[in-house]
Enzyme design. Structure first.
Site, PDB file in Angstrom:
ATOM      1  CB  SER A   8      -1.103  -0.165   0.992  1.00 42.62           C
ATOM      2  OG  SER A   8      -1.777   1.382   1.289  1.00 42.62           O
ATOM      3  CG  ASP A  35      -5.216   2.858   0.610  1.00 46.82           C
ATOM      4  OD1 ASP A  35      -6.157   1.854   0.655  1.00 46.82           O
ATOM      5  OD2 ASP A  35      -3.989   2.487   1.730  1.00 46.82           O
ATOM      6  CG  MET A  37      -8.536   7.163   2.749  1.00 49.24           C
ATOM      7  SD  MET A  37      -7.502   8.054   4.020  1.00 49.24           S
ATOM      8  CE  MET A  37      -6.686   5.815   3.766  1.00 49.24           C
ATOM      9  CG  MET A  68     -11.682   3.611   2.264  1.00 48.27           C
ATOM     10  SD  MET A  68     -10.128   3.570   2.733  1.00 48.27           S
ATOM     11  CE  MET A  68      -8.784   3.681   2.184  1.00 48.27           C
ATOM     12  CG  MET A 137     -11.720  -2.344   4.734  1.00 46.35           C
ATOM     13  SD  MET A 137     -10.194  -2.373   4.049  1.00 46.35           S
ATOM     14  CE  MET A 137      -9.735  -1.691   4.802  1.00 46.35           C
ATOM     15  N   GLY A 142      -9.544   4.092   7.014  1.00 43.99           N
ATOM     16  CA  GLY A 142      -8.582   5.061   7.140  1.00 43.99           C
ATOM     17  C   GLY A 142      -7.750   6.110   7.550  1.00 43.99           C
ATOM     18  N   GLY A 145      -0.933   1.328   9.965  1.00 43.50           N
ATOM     19  CA  GLY A 145      -0.048   1.143  10.942  1.00 43.50           C
ATOM     20  C   GLY A 145      -1.161   0.130  11.863  1.00 43.50           C
ATOM     21  N   GLY A 176      -5.205  -4.061   6.086  1.00 44.63           N
ATOM     22  CA  GLY A 176      -5.654  -3.915   7.049  1.00 44.63           C
ATOM     23  C   GLY A 176      -4.828  -4.623   8.246  1.00 44.63           C
TER      24      GLY A 176
END
Ligand code: DX5
Ligand code: ZN
Length: 221
Positions: A8, A35, A37, A68, A137, A142, A145, A176
């Site tokens: 990612s 990703d 967002m 997202m 997920m 969001g 880590g 995730g």
């Protein structure tokens, strides 16, 4: 089943994006995960068309774009034109999921649907014919880590059963908290496509870590 590792880029150092992409290629990454967002579906704002375009110029690897965002359909055309290979929308903000998935396929991209940890798999069970990828997920989206949510393992086993009972060839992706410590269990639960941000880019040797993740699945075959 084939293992796909998708680093990612959210966890990459954007001041040297080209080097970071090169490390992924060197390490044998199968896809790059991007990703997007919007500050509405999730609090942070990341990036959009320009970054997809920039990464597209840096590599031929498939770009797995995780949207997202609310009203994701507003961006399908631009993201596909920018070089996305797959577009994944969240079931939580896609009341017309069947139409959205069909539109993504029409644009020549892999059509993906994502479900948050609290969203039941029933949210996608009526659109399996339109699905090329199911993203379960394994953290609340969001942020990179975060810790892998252990309840996800049972959900993944049910997701795998849902796909195989329906004869659906969609890939089963997880996102995730995937690391060398969690990936083996996740693979055994039925996932085949693994997003890894922190685990890859915070490793001392990011390219080598991609191989470590892949081998952690293979020893459990
Ligand atoms: C989180 C993103 C992930 C994130 C994963 O909302 O969708 O793709 O980059 O990061 P790690 O692998 O660090 O949990
Ligand atoms: Zn993601």
């Amino acid at each position: 089943m084939t293992v796909r590792i998708a680093p990612s880029l959210l966890a990459a150092d954007f001041s040297r994006l080209a080097d970071q992409v090169a490390l992924c290629v060197e390490g044998g990454a199968d896809w790059l995960h991007v990703d997007v967002m919007d500050g509405r579906f999730v609090p942070p704002i990341t990036f959009g068309t320009k970054i997809i375009e920039a990464v597209r110029k840096l590599t031929d690897l498939p770009l797995d774009v995780h949207m997202m965002v609310v009203e994701p359909e507003k961006h399908f055309r631009d993201f596909a034109a920018a070089g996305a290979s797959g577009l994944t929308v969240h079931a939580e903000v896609s009341p017309h999921l069947q139409r959205q998935l069909a539109h993504i396929r029409e644009l020549g991209c892999r059509a993906g649907a994502a479900v948050n940890p609290s969203t039941p798999l029933a949210a996608v069970s009526e659109v399996l014919d339109d699905l090329d990828l199911l993203l379960v997920m394994t953290v609340n989206p969001g942020y990179g880590g975060q810790e892998f949510l252990p309840h996800s393992l049972d959900k993944l086993r049910r997701a795998r059963r849902l796909l195989s009972d329906a004869g659906c060839a969609a890939l089963l992706e997880v996102d995730g908290g995937i690391s060398r410590d969690t990936i083996g269990d996740v693979w055994r639960a039925g996932a085949d496509t693994f997003v890894a941000g922190h685990a890859v880019f915070s490793a001392a040797d990011p390219a080598a870590e991609i191989g470590v993740l892949r081998r952690a699945c293979e020893v459990h075959v």
